[in-house]
Design an enzyme around this catalytic site. Sequence first.
Site, mmCIF file in Angstrom:
data_model
loop_
_atom_site.group_PDB
_atom_site.id
_atom_site.type_symbol
_atom_site.label_atom_id
_atom_site.label_comp_id
_atom_site.label_asym_id
_atom_site.label_seq_id
_atom_site.Cartn_x
_atom_site.Cartn_y
_atom_site.Cartn_z
ATOM 1 N N HIS A 94 0.809 -1.224 0.000
ATOM 2 C CA HIS A 94 0.000 0.000 0.000
ATOM 3 C C HIS A 94 0.842 1.273 0.000
ATOM 4 O O HIS A 94 0.337 2.349 0.331
ATOM 5 C CB HIS A 94 -0.950 -0.002 1.208
ATOM 6 C CG HIS A 94 -1.973 -1.096 1.127
ATOM 7 N ND1 HIS A 94 -2.621 -1.621 2.219
ATOM 8 C CD2 HIS A 94 -2.452 -1.781 0.062
ATOM 9 C CE1 HIS A 94 -3.457 -2.571 1.832
ATOM 10 N NE2 HIS A 94 -3.368 -2.684 0.526
ATOM 11 N N CYS A 108 11.036 16.352 -14.423
ATOM 12 C CA CYS A 108 10.404 16.042 -15.712
ATOM 13 C C CYS A 108 9.192 16.948 -15.976
ATOM 14 O O CYS A 108 8.593 16.887 -17.041
ATOM 15 C CB CYS A 108 9.971 14.575 -15.762
ATOM 16 S SG CYS A 108 8.469 14.242 -14.835
#
Length: 264
Positions: free
Chosen positions: A121, A173
């Site tokens: 998780h 990015c």
Amino acid sequence: MLPDEVVTLYRRAKRVAAFTGAGISEESGIPTFRGDSGLWVKYPPEKFASVTGLLRMFITQPDRVVDFAIDFYRMPLMAEPNPAHYALAEMERTGKLIAVITQNVDNLHQRAGSKNVLELHGNMYRLRCMRCGKHRYMAKDEIEGMLNRLQQAKGSRIRILRVVTGIFKRCECGGRYRVDMVFFGEPLPQDVLFEAERIVQEVDLLFVIGTSGVVYPAASLPYIAKDAGTKIIEINPVASAVTQIADHFLQGKAGEILPKFLHV
Ligand code: NAD
């Protein structure tokens, strides 16, 4: 004292894995979500556990979202690994345990020294770029600073938003970071899940520790193990959904029971 059959099973097992849930961190002071003092009592999961629920709450009650973030991080930030986390790390060090598969996001297995930790998780201290997937860990101080700024911004949605966009800065990015946790309705990281499925079938023995066994697909792992002939030892103060398929149910706290395996 551990029952004789449990000792024999553990001694004979060449490869062991552990599947852990919120209960293993309970003795570190992190309440399980479902318990009486759990987070879901104050913050209903249908509103606070999914991305869409949180966005909706942010539009209508931004201060409640801030309170949730503060309450979510408060106990884990203060928590230290307990004897159960350390026992699993020691089992790995001696070569007996090959992996910890955890549903927890609190980083305590790694802090106790476990190396091969599969996080189903995610991790509450990790950010992930939504475009390129790059990871970045937030230090404790950074999170504390962020929570303080959020607390001060309460009362103004714009100010809260500014703090939030400051936290989830842009990656190199150009993509934006998000917390690398699996919210309700989101898929689990498939590579981690496949690896976990492979491991529970490959080992001789699986410890199932501190999980109610009701959060799917993670909860399917004990069943996959059972089908493959893997023996299951469950540790939990109360019976769970897994108890019916466990070969041995050790009723009690993980921090009291697990260290006993280091002396058999
Ligand atoms: P759960 O809350 O559904 O069940 C916790 C289980 O732990 C219960 O069966 C309880 O009886 C048992 N337990 C309580 N104290 C224990 C102890 N001292 N030793 C052993 N067992 C103990 O937890 P879950 O099955 O992990 O599912 C809840 C979800 O919430 C998970 O997906 C998990 O990611 C998340 N969660 C994580 C944390 C964390 O990272 N520490 C905390 C709360 C919830």
